[in-house]
Motif scaffolding. Sequence first.
Motif, short mmCIF file in Angstrom:
data_model
loop_
_atom_site.label_atom_id
_atom_site.label_comp_id
_atom_site.label_asym_id
_atom_site.label_seq_id
_atom_site.Cartn_x
_atom_site.Cartn_y
_atom_site.Cartn_z
N HIS A 14 0.82 -1.21 0.00
CA HIS A 14 0.00 0.00 0.00
C HIS A 14 0.86 1.26 0.00
CE1 HIS A 14 -3.73 -2.18 1.83
NE2 HIS A 14 -3.29 -2.73 0.71
N LEU A 48 -0.88 -5.07 -7.04
CA LEU A 48 -1.87 -5.99 -6.48
C LEU A 48 -1.20 -6.82 -5.40
CD1 LEU A 48 -3.49 -6.96 -9.88
CD2 LEU A 48 -4.70 -5.82 -8.01
N ILE A 49 -1.99 -7.53 -4.63
CA ILE A 49 -1.44 -8.23 -3.46
C ILE A 49 -0.55 -9.42 -3.84
CG2 ILE A 49 -3.46 -9.75 -3.20
CD1 ILE A 49 -1.42 -8.32 -0.29
N GLN A 63 -3.61 -12.93 -7.58
CA GLN A 63 -4.63 -11.88 -7.76
C GLN A 63 -4.44 -11.21 -9.13
OE1 GLN A 63 -7.14 -11.69 -5.90
NE2 GLN A 63 -8.12 -9.85 -6.64
N PHE A 75 -11.78 -7.01 -8.18
CA PHE A 75 -10.82 -6.70 -7.12
C PHE A 75 -9.45 -6.33 -7.70
CE2 PHE A 75 -10.30 -7.43 -2.41
CZ PHE A 75 -11.52 -6.84 -2.07
N ASN A 135 -6.43 1.75 -3.51
CA ASN A 135 -6.08 0.40 -3.05
C ASN A 135 -5.99 -0.58 -4.23
OD1 ASN A 135 -5.29 -0.74 -0.58
ND2 ASN A 135 -7.11 -2.00 -0.52
N ASN A 177 -7.01 -7.03 1.94
CA ASN A 177 -7.09 -5.76 1.19
C ASN A 177 -6.92 -4.53 2.09
OD1 ASN A 177 -9.66 -6.49 2.17
ND2 ASN A 177 -10.68 -5.17 0.69
N GLN A 207 -8.65 -3.04 -4.99
CA GLN A 207 -8.90 -4.18 -4.08
C GLN A 207 -9.74 -3.68 -2.91
OE1 GLN A 207 -4.72 -6.51 -4.52
NE2 GLN A 207 -4.59 -4.44 -3.76
N ASP A 208 -10.93 -3.31 -3.22
CA ASP A 208 -11.80 -2.62 -2.27
C ASP A 208 -13.22 -3.11 -2.52
OD1 ASP A 208 -13.45 -0.82 -0.97
OD2 ASP A 208 -12.21 0.92 -1.44
#
Length: 457
Positions: free
Chosen positions: A77, A306-307, A311, A358, A259, A132, A262-263
């Motif tokens: 983030h 992204l995470i 994803q 996402f 984000n 997220n 991704q929210d």
Amino acid sequence: MLQELTILNPATEEVVATVPTTSPAEVDAAVRRAAAAQEAWAAVAPGDRARLLRRFADVVDAAIEPLAALELREAGHPLGNARWEAGNVRDLLHYAAGGVERLTGTQIPVAGGLNITLQEPLGVVAVIAPWNFPMPIAAWGTAPALAAGNAVLLKPAETTPLTALRLAELALEAGLPEGLFQVLPGEGPVTGSALVDHPGVAKVVFTGSTATGRRIAAQCAAQTKRLTLELGGKSPNIVFADADIEAAAAAAPGSFLDNTGQDCCARSRILVQRGVYDRFLELLEPAVKAFTVGDPSDPATQMGPLISAAQRDRVRSYVPEDAPAAIRGEAPAGKGFWYPATVLEGRPEDRAAVEEIFGPVAVAIPFDDEADAIRIANATDYGLSGSLWTRDVGRALRVSRAVAAGNLSVNSHSSVRYWTPFGGFKQSGLGRELGPDALAAFTETKNVFIATEPAGS
Ligand SMILES: NC(=O)C1=CN([C@@H]2O[C@H](COP(=O)(O)OP(=O)(O)OC[C@H]3O[C@@H](n4cnc5c(N)ncnc54)[C@H](OP(=O)(O)O)[C@@H]3O)[C@@H](O)[C@H]2O)C=CC1
Ligand SMILES: O=C(O)[C@@H](O)[C@@H]1OC[C@H](O)[C@H]1O
């Protein structure tokens, strides 16, 4: 079962840490420790409980920078967002502390006696959090549950356990009793499932996908276990021709790119009235391209990676390589799970317009009139959030009433404030979090009638 989790920095793919997982036997031991701690905690005078939670908030406040740095490394983030997230934990703890002494029952008039209701803590609460918003969402369940006199066992997502583990250490530093707030890292189907199934857990608060939420709901049903679900969304951003189109276009990128999309509240369906559709997309393109993507530690960065690789693959599956995108931003090349901001043009029934992606992908869809906008907005199994842009107050009210979603904003994209209720309609969830009733959701109401006359009933 994995013995340890390997935590990667999503911006660099470097290993940040390894974390031991929690076995079902360890879950059982944690529940027992939590139950013992909860009994003592429920007996603490409300003022003292509130004081300890405020001290926890102060300790978190002093640790905003290191917590934000940890969030940046484990979740990718941007620094500004990560600071906000740590600050949100502090604010939630203060807000929950303020509720302790206002968690009052009622006195209801009856004949022949006195009727009172008592709000009693549930016992041990399991909070299963996603990746997220690892800190805020963990705190949404944890802070009010503790304030209402419960113990909390928090299962963070596999990819993001580090801030949760640090929060548990900070709770001890603040003087919260040992065992009252424990963090149990591990895999969802192993550690998470063992927690949900444990008869010593009175309530589960789950935030994540609708599919996993349904599975957990079925497990809870078998034990009539209390449950709050915050699930997915496919929220509309409805722009009427009478709106301030410039303002709507300037605000739209943040509503689906913050984000990295991704929210669960992301406004990933942009519905624009046909007469202003082309103009809106013309204004949207430079706004999307100006959204700064890159190194999360640079204070100017607005969007990180992204995470995970998984994803990114999932997001890619919604945007075939040859799909003509109306707008496509840039993303860094090389290491990291990057994906560019993308706006597709589509129809309400397209897969990308129906399923939660996402990721930083939105679908623009034209509509004809108010009735058409409402029809498309509601053509989804989800019902979490939504925005509408109009200068007509009557229309704002009519459409707000007609859209089946738990959180709507007019001429704004704001969704979540810790002091207002948050939750979903339809497949987006069950129950509400946050707001003035947050503590009550972690209590059982007991009605007591005390006869004062022999014939009282
Ligand atoms: N509404 C929201 O805020 C969120 C929505 N999502 C949606 O879900 C998609 C997939 O993400 P994913 O991470 O798989 O989401 P999940 O819903 O599977 O995961 C959320 C949390 O639940 C845990 N979990 C998973 N399976 C179980 C289980 N059987 N019992 C108990 N706990 C479990 C996870 O642990 P573990 O990490 O170990 O799997 C994690 O802590 C995303 O692309 C997005 O669409 C995802 C996250 C948040
Ligand atoms: O759960 C989510 O993804 C959203 O509710 C999200 O959480 C914190 C942000 O402010 C929300 O948009």
